[in-house]
Each structure stands twice: as C-alpha cells, then as structure tokens.
Design an enzyme around this catalytic site. Structure first.
Site, PDB file in Angstrom:
ATOM      1  N   LYS A 752       0.832  -1.202   0.000  1.00 13.21           N
ATOM      2  CA  LYS A 752       0.000   0.000   0.000  1.00 13.21           C
ATOM      3  C   LYS A 752       0.870   1.257   0.000  1.00 13.21           C
ATOM      4  CE  LYS A 752      -4.223  -1.835   0.255  1.00 13.21           C
ATOM      5  NZ  LYS A 752      -5.083  -1.924   1.424  1.00 13.21           N
ATOM      6  N   ARG A 785      -3.698 -10.157   4.555  1.00 16.20           N
ATOM      7  CA  ARG A 785      -3.942 -10.337   3.117  1.00 16.20           C
ATOM      8  C   ARG A 785      -2.747  -9.749   2.361  1.00 16.20           C
ATOM      9  NH1 ARG A 785      -6.412  -7.295  -1.010  1.00 16.20           N
ATOM     10  NH2 ARG A 785      -7.571  -8.560  -2.545  1.00 16.20           N
TER      11      ARG A 785
END
Length: 809
Positions: A752, A785
């Site tokens: 991210k 995840r």
C-alpha cells in the site's frame, strides 16, 4: 472547547420547555451568518412513518451521486446520530465547534428570558453542518406538526405528510383535521405536497396545501405491499403516471409501501432518478429500531411503536410471521395511551414490563397491570436489558420475542447487539492519557488516573445508572473507573474506562451478578471481552489457530501491484498452487480492481474472469475467497467451489449478506468510504479506530441480521480506503481493538502507498509489507492479506513464536 463540555451544554438545554415557532432557530442561524443557505431542503412530516420515509429518501438521493444530509430525531444512543452527511454522523469536533460558535447567542437569549430549546439548537446545528459540508440536498424529519416546527425555518423544494393521527393535541389541535392542517404547512412552493394520508386527514391537507400527490393503493402513485421476501426484507410495487418499480426494502409492514412510495415521489421531484437507481436506493436504506429483526431463531424484533396507531401497524406486521408463543418486553413513557397500545397488539403469552432509563418512563407495575387486564402472564423486570435476556432465555426457537413501547426501550435493548467493549493496549502513561481523553474524562481526572491505567483497560459505553454501579464496585475491589464528563447528565449513555488487574475484573463480574439495571447481562459481555471463564469456540477455520495468511490472486489487467500477470486461467492456477505450497491458508481471487481510477467491470466479464479459476483451484489445500462487490459474482463463485466472500464496499450490495448466509459462507466486511479509492478525498475522524469500530458496528449487524453468526463475519478496517497515511499506521498499531466487534480481524496492507512514509513505495521486494505483517500478527490480526506469501508466512511464524516465548519448552 472539549467535546464533553459542548455536549453537556447542548443536552442541558432540555431544561427549557418546547415552544412553537421558528423565530429562535432563525435568530440563532442569523447570529451564525445563515450558514444553511445553499443546500436544497426536503421536509418530511407525519404522525408515523416520517423517519422511515426520510431514511428511504436519503438513501435514494445518495444513490444518484448527490451529497445528502439527513436530520432525524430522536437519537438512540448519541446526539450526533441526528445529523449525518452521506451516512456519516456528525463528528465530535464539529459538535464542539458549533457549540463554541453558538453558545454566546444562546446564553444572550437565555439571559433575556427567551432561551432557545434543545430541539431548536440541534436543528440549527444540523443546518449549520449541511451548509458547511456543502451538501446538495438535506432531508429534514419534522419534529412536531409542521407550521411551527423548528425545521420550518427553511424553504423546502419538496415536502411530504406521511400520515396523521391524534398526537400532541395540546399543541396541534384536538382533531385529526386540525393536526393535518398544521402538518400541511410544510407544503413547498415549487412542487405539490406528497402525502399518504386518506379520508378526513387528506381533505384537510388538500384544504391547506391545494395541489397534492397522493400515495397509496388507490393514489396518484400506487404503492402496494407484496409481502416479505425474507425475515428482514419485503417487496413493494410502486407506479406513477410514467414510471414503475418493484423494489425490495429493508423495512417490514404494509404501511412501509406507502412510505417507500412517498420517498420515491419526493426523490423524483428533487433529482433525476431512474428506476434502477430507485430500486437500489430503496433497498440500501435501513432504519434501526423500526421493526428491526435482530435474529431468526427465535425471531427477535425491536420496534419503537409508541402510540396505538403504531402498535396497530406493528400487529399487522407481526401477523406476517408464524410463531408459537409471543414474548413481549414492554417499556413506555408515562404520557402514552398504554391500554390503547396493549389493545392494538396481539395478546402476548408473556410480558416483561420494564422501565427505560428516562424521567418520562412509566412505572413497570402500571404497565404490568395493563397487560394483566389484557390477559397476559406478566413479570416486572425493571431493566430493559435484563428483561430481554429473560425473554430470550424463556423463548423457544419457534417463538417470537418483541421489544416495543418506546424508542427508549428499543435503544437499550439494541445495546445487546451494538455495544463494543474495547480492550485497550496501555503500556505507558501517554497510552493511558490517550485512552482517558478519548472517553472525554475531564483534564483533572486524566491527570489523577493516568498512572493507574497501565494494566488491563477496557473502554465501554453504558447507561449513567450502570456507570455509577461499575465505578463503585471497581473502586471497592481496588481497581479504577473513570467516567466521561457527560456524567453531569442525569440519564443517558456515556463512555467509561475500567482499569484493573484480571483478577479484579473477574471479581467485578461476580459482584455484578444480581445487580439491577441489566448489569448481570453486562457482566457476561465483560467476561467475553477479557476471556474470563470462557472457552473460545472453534469452527475449523485456519485463523482460529493463529494468524492466517491470505494470498492475493488478481485475475485483472489493471490491479495496482500485479495487474495483468495472472489474467490467463493457467497462469492464475499456477500462481495459486505456488502460494499454497508457500503456506497460504486462503487464496483471495479478485476480478475487479479497486485502485484509483479503475473502471467498473460488467457482471459477465467479472464472472468470466473469476469462476473458471475458482473451479480449477477449489480442490487445493486452502480456503478460496472471492474479492467482489457484486452479490451475483459471489453466488456463482460459491457454487463453483469458493468458501469465503470478501466485500470491499462494506455490503454496498444489500444482497451480498443474504448470499453469504444462504451458503453459510464467511463474509469479509470492509470499512470503505469509497471503492474504488478516490484520491484526494479527505475524511474527518475524531479517532480513526474508534470511529471505524462505530461505523463497522452497523455493517456487522446487517450481516448478523441476515443470518450470519459473528464468527463468520470478518472485519477489515480498510487500510488505504478513506484514511490518511498516519491513520493507516494507527489502525495497524491498534489492530486488536477491532476484536471489540466480536469478529475475526483481517489486515490488508500489502504494497500500500502508506509505506511511502518510510520510503518504501512502491514496496519493491515487499520488505515494508513483511514488517507490517509481523506487527499485525503481534497485535492480534487473525488474517493478513498479502501478495508475497512465502515471506509473509515467515513473518507470521516469527511473530507467533515470539509471542509464545519459552512456553513451548
């Protein structure tokens, strides 16, 4: 100004008696430079149904892409619930800012003997917020009547009167016709008034408003109730002169068809709304405490019916259910027609008469007398929470449990499903101070208590009367309890921080048994939160033995990290096999990107991407998850062999939760302001973790009401979705607090942009992601995840081995 000071100031205005007229509200807005000028306004008046109609309308207008404000009353738990923008309630910071601006004028008028009332000031606050947020449309639920209601300070572009019955006769008039004329004063200049009234009430509305659009089975807009489609939804058919829609709505009862018809008609007056948008918007609305079905075995219903007309409508909806025995928890206000309400309801087999925490609550013995006379077996249990607990214990799976009589009773009962007891990680004085300030403890209290908070700390929200008992008992055991500055209020809910050793908490739970006000029920919740004398249930899921690793498999051309690498089925299968070999517990297949600027993928194209891969890998030694926003994709993927649904929109598609429940499949519910991500969106949080927990509470409850138990609802706090870099890191740091929702917690941090803060974006090599995984596992994540499975499996194993320390020797 601190939040507790501002909220106390507002709530203390309840000492002033309500008075008719808009002058006070207009004066206060003028003192604030008329911040409400700009948005369009819609007023919704009526004796019953106005709140449901307002919520349905707001949902439809939001579905068109408009920014929409909503003002409703009363609140169930927190005064900020009354004011929302695009579904998010007013922040603590905004409330404090408003009060700081408005207080001088309020005090000036009070000094002159003409103080504005609580409702007038809160109405001004709502209009102030809608103006500063620059909403396109604001929907206002009228308080009492219409002509002299504070909301009538605006000039509406559209308005409605839903229904008229005898109410507030000392203010509005002694007859239905007089009350109808008063309510009809909300009629707009530019559009005909919309109404579902009939008979003399309709004639009186027409007499004042002139041109009207009628809604009902024989109205200008035909509204027909087609019955329940499941235990929480019903189908309605709506048809105007040039439009028609068959829609599912999450509100049960034949009268809700008219409410939906009124909302649809208003929406078409205000915005360009096509039939598909109407259908989606109506289904996405939900209205807590209005025939809200909380569970199915036994069917448990919360309904705020508070007058005979509402109880008659409630009885009609109950008749749609087949049940053996009716168990009723009943708590009402003293100024209501209790016999009329009891006569309107089907005679319960058993009634628990109770007293909500309100100065207006009727004595439970009086209510018991009413139901005794009606032929019911009655028990007096003064606490609503304890009465509900007893009713659920007494009910069989084929029975129906009903909580009704007032929204106050419903609010207290609803805490059984919505209260979050957050165990805080407090290691330093600064941590302790932050927790205490977050619960609005006054500065002297923070200074006095901060050193005592460095052990087991639980933040909770309870009734004022419960809080006093908790504090006394905790202090008697040598622990500590600090209460919000809002404890200056005589009643209501407030935050509390409990601090003590595990042994002190264990003894506290024992002492709460047998105490009044539902504290024995709260003791069970506290045991569950702290793991006191409880054995965790297992269901065979990989995340129950430690942190599970979910490997990401994007079968898309445009995902932000690995788009285009696994579009071909054979490549996707090979990648899945490699991830399982590397130790993945779950494979998460995504056929539609959520990256900024991503184009929507049509249903058939997403199915073509996802289903063949699911079919090929369903026999691997891992669970298969499907990352989708579409319920139909989820359904076909489960049919093809998938095990889990992963919804990044937080159940934006209302059908998703029912699909998961039908297939008994775990469901990931993510906190998401926007998906795909919209760069540049700035979202305000008072406290990012507390606010996300609050917002996920209702999303989780939607899934639970559809039939999924909480062990099958996985919460994802949504790193990267509507949060700043600093907020993303704070969510990661406080991962364990999300367990307050009673669900497994998933952290999705892989590659991210948040890692740009440590100069690791793009995260080539995945080093920052691996570090984040170790932190997430150490802080209690049940699932991580990730794209790079082997490296992150190693991080998880190191974190878990470190946690066990020498215990394995």
């Amino acid at each position: 100004m601190r939040y507790d000071e501002a909220a106390n100031f507002l709530l203390n205005l309840r000492r002033y008696r309500p008075k008719p007229g808009t002058d006070s509200t207009a004066d206060l807005l003028a003192a604030l430079d008329d911040p409400h000028e700009g948005p369009q306004y819609v007023q919704v008046a009526g004796s019953n149904g106005k709140g449901s109609t307002a919520r349905l309308l707001e949902s439809v207008l939001r579905e068109t892409g408009l920014d929409v404000g909503l003002y409703t009353s009363p609140h169930l738990d927190d005064v900020r619930e009354r004011v929302t923008v695009d579904g998010r309630r007013l922040s603590e910071a905004a409330l404090a800012e408003f009060v700081e601006e408005a207080r001088p004028r309020v005090n000036e008028r009070a000094a002159n003997g003409n103080a504005p009332t609580f409702f007038e000031v809160v109405t001004a606050m709502a209009l102030w917020q809608f103006g500063r947020e620059d909403v396109d449309v604001a929907v206002l639920e009228v308080g009492i009547g219409g002509r002299f209601d504070a909301t009538s300070v605006v000039t509406p572009v559209a308005s409605a009167v839903t229904s008229v019955s005898l109410e507030h006769t000392s203010v509005l008039g002694d007859t239905v016709e007089e009350i109808a004329r008063d309510k009809a004063h909300v009629a707009p200049e530019s559009n005909p008034l919309v109404t579902a009234t009939t008979g003399n009430a309709l004639a009186a509305v027409r007499d004042h408003a002139g041109d009207v659009v009628t809604v009902g089975e024989d109205g200008d807009v035909r509204a027909t109730y087609e019955g329940r489609t499941n235990h929480t939804e019903a189908e309605v058919s709506l048809a105007g002169a040039d439009w028609a829609v068959d829609a599912q709505i999450p509100l049960l009862g034949s009268f809700q068809a008219a409410n939906a018809g009124v909302a649809a008609t208003l929406a078409r007056q205000v915005a360009d709304v096509d039939e598909d948008t109407l259908e989606r918007g109506l289904r996405k609305a939900y209205w807590p405490g209005r025939f809200e079905v909380m569970s199915a075995a036994p069917v448990t219903v919360l309904d705020g019916a508070h007058n005979p007309a509402a109880c008659e409508a409630l009885a009609g909806t109950l008749a749609e259910f087949d049940y053996e025995n009716l168990h009723c928890v009943f708590g009402a206000m003293h100024d209501k027609d209790h016999r009329g309400m009891a006569d309107a309801l089907p005679t319960p087999d058993r009634v628990w008469a109770c007293e909500p925490d309100s100065e207006r609550a009727e004595d439970a013995d009086v209510l018991a007398t009413v139901f005794d006379e009606a032929g019911a077996d009655t028990t007096v249990t003064r606490s609503v929470e304890a009465a509900l607990d007893d009713a659920l214990d007494a009910a069989g799976e084929d029975d129906l449990v009903l909580v009704t009589g007032s929204l106050f009773a419903v609010a207290e009962a609803r805490k059984r499903w919505t209260r979050t007891n957050v165990e805080k990680d407090v290691d330093t004085l600064d941590d302790s101070r932050d927790v205490l300030e977050g619960a609005h403890v006054t500065p002297p209290g923070v200074w006095r208590m901060r050193a005592k908070g460095v052990h087991r700390v639980v933040e909770t929200r309870v009734q004022k009367r419960q809080a006093q008992y908790l504090k006394e008992e905790m202090l008697s055991l040598g622990g500590e309890c600090s209460l919000s500055g809002l404890n200056a209020q005589p009643r209501g809910y407030l935050d509390a921080v409990l601090m003590g050793t595990l042994a002190q908490f264990k003894r506290l739970c024992e002492k709460l048994e047998g105490q009044p006000f539902g504290l024995s029920v709260y003791a069970d919740e506290l045991r569950e939160t702290l793991g006191i004398q409880t054995e965790p249930e297992t269901h065979g899921y990989p995340w129950e033995d430690g942190t599970a690793v979910m490997g990401i498999l994007n079968v898309t051309p445009d995902s932000f990290h690995d788009g285009g690498e696994y579009e071909a089925v054979k490549d996707a299968v090979s990648r899945a096999e490699a991830m399982v070999d590397a130790g993945a517990d779950v494979i998460d297949i995504g056929g539609e990107s959520t990256r900024p600027g991503a184009d929507p993928v049509p249903l058939e194209e997403e199915l073509d991407r996802v289903v063949p891969v699911v079919e090929r890998i369903s026999d691997l030694d891992a669970m298969i998850s499907v990352d989708t926003r579409k319920a139909e994709v989820g359904r076909q993927a489960l049919e093809a062999g998938a095990d889990i649904l992963n919804d990044v929109t937080g159940l934006e598609d209302p059908e998703m939760r029912f699909v998961a429940a039908e297939y008994d499949a775990p469901l990931v519910v993510m906190h998401s302001i926007n998906a795909p991500v919209e760069p540049g969106d700035e979202v305000h949080y008072d406290d990012v973790v507390d606010d996300v927990v609050d917002e996920l509470t209702e999303r989780v409850l939607l899934a639970e009401k559809a039939g999924l138990p909480r062990e099958k609802i996985i919460v994802d706090p949504g790193l990267g979705f509507g949060k700043s870099t600093a907020q993303n890191f704070e969510v990661l740091d406080r991962t364990d607090e999300f367990h307050a929702l009673g669900c497994p917690v998933l952290i999705g941090h892989s590659h991210k942009s948040m890692f740009d803060a440590v100069d690791r974006y793009p995260d080539e090599g995945g080093y920052a992601t691996v570090a984040g995984t170790a932190l997430a596992a150490e802080r209690g994540a049940d699932i991580v995840r990730v794209h790079d499975v082997e490296e992150n499996v190693a991080a998880v194993r190191v974190a878990e081995r470190t946690r066990r320390g020498a215990d394995d020797e």
